[in-house]
Write a protein that holds these residues in place. Structure first.
Motif, PDB file in Angstrom:
ATOM      1  N   SER A  60       3.071  10.037   7.317  1.00 51.35           N
ATOM      2  CA  SER A  60       3.357   8.662   7.353  1.00 51.35           C
ATOM      3  C   SER A  60       3.112   7.771   8.453  1.00 51.35           C
ATOM      4  O   SER A  60       2.476   6.605   8.417  1.00 51.35           O
ATOM      5  N   THR A  61       3.104   8.350   9.704  1.00 48.64           N
ATOM      6  CA  THR A  61       2.487   7.680  10.769  1.00 48.64           C
ATOM      7  C   THR A  61       1.024   7.385  10.854  1.00 48.64           C
ATOM      8  O   THR A  61       0.524   6.460  11.173  1.00 48.64           O
ATOM      9  N   GLU A  62       0.347   8.481  10.163  1.00 51.42           N
ATOM     10  CA  GLU A  62      -1.189   8.267  10.056  1.00 51.42           C
ATOM     11  C   GLU A  62      -1.393   7.047   9.011  1.00 51.42           C
ATOM     12  O   GLU A  62      -2.376   6.268   9.288  1.00 51.42           O
ATOM     13  N   SER A  63      -0.641   7.036   8.093  1.00 52.55           N
ATOM     14  CA  SER A  63      -0.788   5.911   7.144  1.00 52.55           C
ATOM     15  C   SER A  63      -0.547   4.567   7.679  1.00 52.55           C
ATOM     16  O   SER A  63      -1.344   3.517   7.745  1.00 52.55           O
ATOM     17  N   PHE A  64       0.412   4.469   8.589  1.00 52.59           N
ATOM     18  CA  PHE A  64       0.772   3.128   9.171  1.00 52.59           C
ATOM     19  C   PHE A  64      -0.359   2.912  10.156  1.00 52.59           C
ATOM     20  O   PHE A  64      -0.643   1.674  10.387  1.00 52.59           O
ATOM     21  N   PHE A 119       0.772  -1.177  -0.014  1.00 48.83           N
ATOM     22  CA  PHE A 119      -0.006   0.109   0.060  1.00 48.83           C
ATOM     23  C   PHE A 119       0.977   1.170   0.124  1.00 48.83           C
ATOM     24  O   PHE A 119       0.361   2.295  -0.692  1.00 48.83           O
ATOM     25  N   TYR A 120       1.835   1.259   0.661  1.00 46.79           N
ATOM     26  CA  TYR A 120       2.710   2.398   0.820  1.00 46.79           C
ATOM     27  C   TYR A 120       4.029   1.958   0.691  1.00 46.79           C
ATOM     28  O   TYR A 120       5.107   2.054   1.495  1.00 46.79           O
ATOM     29  N   PRO A 121       4.636   1.878  -0.567  1.00 45.08           N
ATOM     30  CA  PRO A 121       5.918   1.367  -0.984  1.00 45.08           C
ATOM     31  C   PRO A 121       6.946   2.811  -0.487  1.00 45.08           C
ATOM     32  O   PRO A 121       8.151   2.219  -0.485  1.00 45.08           O
ATOM     33  N   TRP A 172      -3.383   1.556   8.415  1.00 50.68           N
ATOM     34  CA  TRP A 172      -3.092   0.120   7.895  1.00 50.68           C
ATOM     35  C   TRP A 172      -3.091  -0.811   9.136  1.00 50.68           C
ATOM     36  O   TRP A 172      -3.703  -2.098   8.875  1.00 50.68           O
ATOM     37  N   LEU A 173      -2.640  -0.411  10.273  1.00 43.94           N
ATOM     38  CA  LEU A 173      -2.323  -1.322  11.462  1.00 43.94           C
ATOM     39  C   LEU A 173      -3.710  -1.639  12.062  1.00 43.94           C
ATOM     40  O   LEU A 173      -4.191  -2.846  12.415  1.00 43.94           O
ATOM     41  N   LYS A 174      -4.600  -0.557  12.081  1.00 43.34           N
ATOM     42  CA  LYS A 174      -6.000  -0.599  12.731  1.00 43.34           C
ATOM     43  C   LYS A 174      -6.991  -1.551  11.780  1.00 43.34           C
ATOM     44  O   LYS A 174      -7.742  -2.457  12.189  1.00 43.34           O
ATOM     45  N   GLY A 175      -6.513  -1.366  10.300  1.00 41.59           N
ATOM     46  CA  GLY A 175      -7.287  -2.377   9.434  1.00 41.59           C
ATOM     47  C   GLY A 175      -6.912  -3.688   9.673  1.00 41.59           C
ATOM     48  O   GLY A 175      -7.969  -4.511   9.206  1.00 41.59           O
TER      49      GLY A 175
END
Length: 304
Positions: A288-292, A121-123, A295-298
């Motif tokens: 970046s941290t918001e994207s992670f 998702f976030y390369p 993804w983590l919660k998903g």
């Protein structure tokens, strides 16, 4: 700035690293220096400061009281400087990076097998994982995000609960066959004295080493000699010992991937609430941290 001289700075960094090790040799190896060079820097620093930082003995080194006080402050402020530099670098268009701190057990058993999905998702976002110690020190700022296992409620200004944990005694099939009574009943005290218990002795800081087994026995209303058995400082080590047939480990359900499905581990019991869980601690909020975190919660929502 009259006391702190320029020649102190490099030696203070060396001292901060040495304070994290039990011997000069291991500290020197971690810093890619010779033991002699590290020792010389520390001796010069002690001469410049006018007091002793380390006590040297046959089995290694030990910080003096003044050494402990200085090490705590130096380590904290170096971590603060490192965090500030990382923050400034993010604002200069450098490669997107996330410094993630977590326990080795959660890293190896839960996160690492799923990381390929994040990179799909976030390369362009690089995740730097720090899983050095059995416990996470959430009081420093040397990370952007941390995932820590803590009892409920965990009161930390930057923490939120990610995932509730459940406990389940697990063993290999041969061990269960040798103790047939486990399949039909919970057993009595005499039965349990013949069982080798496998513990995570450090689920969190200052926890009793038999805490998880004791809580399980209380919930099941069983008389279990929880002070007996083998003790590990990581839960994945206890689970590996159970898989090898050493005894019964108190496993955390989030850290069991497919061991139960494949039969590598078995259990005649049902999971119980651990009254603990995995908390997300945030020191940095950016794209970046918001994207992670998203993804983590998903991923957690998918596996729960």
């Amino acid at each position: 700035m009259q006391t702190l001289k320029s020649q102190h700075l490099g030696a203070l960094y060396t001292f901060s690293e040495v304070g994290r090790h039990s011997t000069l040799t291991s500290a020197a190896k971690a810093m890619h220096l010779t033991t002699g060079a590290v020792s010389q820097q520390l001796l010069q620093l002690e001469q410049q400061l006018g007091f002793t930082l380390l006590e040297r003995h046959s089995r290694g080194i030990r910080l003096t009281e003044k050494g402990k006080q200085l090490h705590q402050n130096v380590s904290f402020h170096l971590a603060e400087i490192d965090a500030e530099i990382a923050s400034l670098q993010r604002n200069t268009g450098k490669k997107q990076e996330i410094r993630l701190k977590l326990t080795p057990s959660f890293a190896f058993k839960w996160l690492v097998p799923k990381l390929e999905s994040f990179h799909d998702f976030y390369p362009d976002i690089q995740v730097q994982i720090y899983a050095e110690g059995a416990l996470v020190n959430a009081d420093t700022r040397d990370f952007d995000l941390a995932i820590d296992y803590r009892p409920h409620p965990f009161k930390h200004p930057n923490a939120e609960l990610l995932l509730d944990e459940y406990l389940l005694p697990v063993m290999n099939s041969r061990y269960l066959e040798r103790h047939q009574w486990l399949q039909n009943e919970a057993g009595n005290a005499q039965h349990w004295r013949g069982i080798t218990l496998l513990h995570d002795a450090m689920p969190w800081e200052k926890a009793d080493k038999d805490l998880e087994w004791r809580n399980w026995a209380k919930a099941m209303q069983l008389s279990v000699p929880t002070e007996s058995g083998h003790f590990f400082n990581r839960t994945d080590m206890a689970m590996s010992a159970a898989e090898a047939g050493v005894g019964i480990a108190m496993a955390r359900m989030a850290l069991i991937d497919n061991e139960l499905e494949t039969g590598r581990l078995v259990s005649p019991f049902s999971p119980i609430k651990a009254n603990a869980g995995y908390y997300l601690i945030s020191n940095m909020q950016d794209e970046s941290t918001e994207s992670f975190v998203s993804w983590l919660k998903g991923m957690i929502a998918r596996v729960c």
